[in-house]
Design an enzyme around this catalytic site. Structure first.
Site, short mmCIF file in Angstrom:
data_model
loop_
_atom_site.label_atom_id
_atom_site.label_comp_id
_atom_site.label_asym_id
_atom_site.label_seq_id
_atom_site.Cartn_x
_atom_site.Cartn_y
_atom_site.Cartn_z
N LYS A 97 0.86 -1.20 0.00
CA LYS A 97 0.00 0.00 0.00
C LYS A 97 0.88 1.23 0.00
O LYS A 97 2.06 1.18 0.38
CB LYS A 97 -0.91 0.03 1.23
CG LYS A 97 -0.20 0.06 2.60
CD LYS A 97 0.25 1.40 3.12
CE LYS A 97 0.92 1.30 4.49
NZ LYS A 97 1.70 2.47 4.89
N PRO A 104 10.10 -4.13 -0.01
CA PRO A 104 11.22 -3.78 0.89
C PRO A 104 10.76 -3.64 2.35
O PRO A 104 9.60 -3.31 2.60
CB PRO A 104 11.73 -2.45 0.35
CG PRO A 104 11.02 -2.18 -0.91
CD PRO A 104 9.89 -3.14 -1.05
N ALA A 116 9.82 0.14 5.01
CA ALA A 116 9.75 1.00 3.84
C ALA A 116 8.47 1.81 3.74
O ALA A 116 8.27 2.54 2.78
CB ALA A 116 9.91 0.14 2.58
N GLY A 117 7.54 1.63 4.71
CA GLY A 117 6.28 2.40 4.67
C GLY A 117 5.28 1.85 3.68
O GLY A 117 4.28 2.49 3.37
N LEU A 118 5.53 0.63 3.19
CA LEU A 118 4.63 0.03 2.19
C LEU A 118 3.75 -1.06 2.79
O LEU A 118 2.97 -1.70 2.08
CB LEU A 118 5.46 -0.56 1.03
CG LEU A 118 6.29 0.46 0.25
CD1 LEU A 118 7.18 -0.23 -0.78
CD2 LEU A 118 5.37 1.47 -0.47
N GLY A 154 4.49 -4.01 4.09
CA GLY A 154 4.82 -5.39 3.68
C GLY A 154 4.48 -6.44 4.73
O GLY A 154 3.75 -7.39 4.46
N GLY A 155 4.98 -6.26 5.94
CA GLY A 155 4.73 -7.23 7.01
C GLY A 155 3.25 -7.29 7.34
O GLY A 155 2.68 -8.37 7.56
N SER A 156 2.59 -6.14 7.36
CA SER A 156 1.16 -6.09 7.68
C SER A 156 0.35 -6.83 6.62
O SER A 156 -0.60 -7.55 6.94
CB SER A 156 0.69 -4.63 7.73
OG SER A 156 1.41 -3.91 8.70
N ASP A 182 -1.72 -1.37 10.92
CA ASP A 182 -2.01 -1.32 9.48
C ASP A 182 -2.63 -2.61 8.96
O ASP A 182 -3.03 -2.67 7.80
CB ASP A 182 -0.71 -1.09 8.69
CG ASP A 182 -0.25 0.35 8.76
OD1 ASP A 182 -1.00 1.19 9.29
OD2 ASP A 182 0.87 0.63 8.28
O1 C5P Z 1 0.61 -1.08 15.57
P1 C5P Z 1 2.07 -1.29 15.27
O2 C5P Z 1 2.66 -2.44 16.03
O3 C5P Z 1 2.35 -1.35 13.81
O4 C5P Z 1 2.79 0.02 15.78
C1 C5P Z 1 4.17 0.09 16.02
C2 C5P Z 1 4.45 1.32 16.87
O5 C5P Z 1 4.17 2.51 16.12
C3 C5P Z 1 3.57 1.44 18.11
O6 C5P Z 1 4.13 0.79 19.19
C4 C5P Z 1 3.52 2.93 18.33
O7 C5P Z 1 4.70 3.36 18.95
C5 C5P Z 1 3.57 3.48 16.93
N1 C5P Z 1 2.22 3.81 16.38
C6 C5P Z 1 1.56 4.92 16.86
N2 C5P Z 1 0.33 5.24 16.36
C7 C5P Z 1 -0.23 4.50 15.38
C8 C5P Z 1 0.43 3.35 14.89
C9 C5P Z 1 1.66 3.05 15.41
O8 C5P Z 1 2.08 5.63 17.73
N3 C5P Z 1 -1.42 4.86 14.87
#
Ligand code: C5P
Length: 307
Positions: free
Chosen positions: A12, A101, A104-106, A108-110, A143
């Site tokens: 995405k 990648p 990368a903000g894409l 991938g893992g999600s 995500d």
């Molecule tokens: O939800 P996820 O595990 O992907 O988030 C990783 C980290 O990113 C969270 O522990 C938090 O520090 C930060 N985060 C946030 N607000 C969001 C999503 C993620 O602060 N909406």
């Protein structure tokens, strides 16, 4: 393998990403337009008949850090969560062909995690509805729920409130990753610090209707932004600042109608209303940056395939 299935895990981009003040639970509310693209990872999943355990095999152009224990991989966590919630004692074989990648903000893992939930649900005779799968997905990461739905979506909350739209997306997207990883928690922490020091409040909510109307207009008129990009351009390391400036300028010079950063970085992208220009940009930018990919919006997830 017999009843194994193949499932796509598309990436995405965030066309728009507003980040608001940190909540007491540590997460930040966001307001975002997510767009799924036709480029991503592929997973093959099969049940290990009469055997328990999770066999995770990795392949593809992108290499995962082998020093990380498999239990920490989000794919592994998705299988465990499904097994636990479903009381499922089957073992699973999973082959992940990684193309997106990392860091990368894409997403991938999600996307891999969502693909696992969708595939296991199908293999098990669909014990969970899609809203139930989205709730499971939210436990794996902010995500992940979006990837259960796919397409184009207005996303709020910490990422779990999703409204999908059926809108024309007649443009190409050129992804450019400069080759470094960007840590999401560190990006949120930097954003908090920069705002606190400057005593700068978060920008107001744009609102679903305004963003949707903009999405329906020509990309050259979009005023979408990414709050992380502004922070990185002001307060990232000199390398990060310079790199994002260069990549975005190159995309603009090659005729992108709109440029932005995806998620918390590190992938920049250009939206091209003229795919021929995007193809020309691809050829040149490929020789300059480690990962460059021409892709197109996906209106919905592809179905899983029984193999
Ligand atoms: O939800 P996820 O595990 O992907 O988030 C990783 C980290 O990113 C969270 O522990 C938090 O520090 C930060 N985060 C946030 N607000 C969001 C999503 C993620 O602060 N909406």
């Amino acid at each position: 393998m017999g009843d194994g299935i193949r499932v796509a895990a598309p990436c995405k981009i965030n066309l728009h990403l507003g980040v608001f003040d940190r909540r007491s639970d540590g997460y930040h509310p966001i307001e975002s337009i997510f767009q799924m693209l036709d480029f991503g990872d592929v997973l093959w999943i099969d049940s290990l008949k009469k055997r328990s355990g999770i066999e995770l095999h990795m392949g593809g152009a992108i290499h995962m850090d082998v020093s990380v224990p498999p239990e920490q991989n989000i794919v592994y966590k998705a299988v465990r969560l499904f097994q636990m919630e479903q009381g499922d004692e089957n073992g699973y074989y999973i082959h992940l062909e990684k193309a997106i990648p990392l860091g990368a903000g894409l997403g991938g893992g999600s996307s891999d995690a969502a693909a696992v939930l969708i595939a296991l649900n199908q293999i098990s005779g669909r014990p969970f509805t899609n809203p139930e799968l989205e709730s499971l997905a939210a436990r794996l990461g902010s995500d992940v729920p979006f990837f259960i739905r796919g397409g184009t979506a207005y996303v709020t909350g910490r990422g779990e409130e999703i409204e999908t739209f059926s809108v024309p997306t007649p443009w190409a997207v050129l992804l450019v990753n400069p080759g470094f990883h960007s840590s999401t928690p560190e990006a949120f922490a930097l954003l908090d610090r920069v705002r606190a020091e400057a005593m700068e409040p978060a920008k107001p909510l744009r609102g679903r209707d305004e963003l949707l109307q903009m999405l329906n207009s020509h990309p050259g008129n979009w005023t979408f932004y990414n709050d992380f990009l502004e922070v990185f351009l002001k307060r990232g390391t000199p390398e990060v600042q310079q790199t994002y400036r260069n990549v975005l300028l190159e995309l603009k010079n090659f005729g992108a109608d709109f440029i932005n950063l995806s998620g918390s970085g590190s992938t920049c992208f250009g939206v091209f209303s003229d795919p021929e220009r995007a193809k020309k940009a691809l050829i040149t930018l490929k020789s300059r940056w480690p990962f460059v990919k021409l892709s197109f919006p996906l209106a919905r997830r592809a179905d899983t395939v029984v193999e």
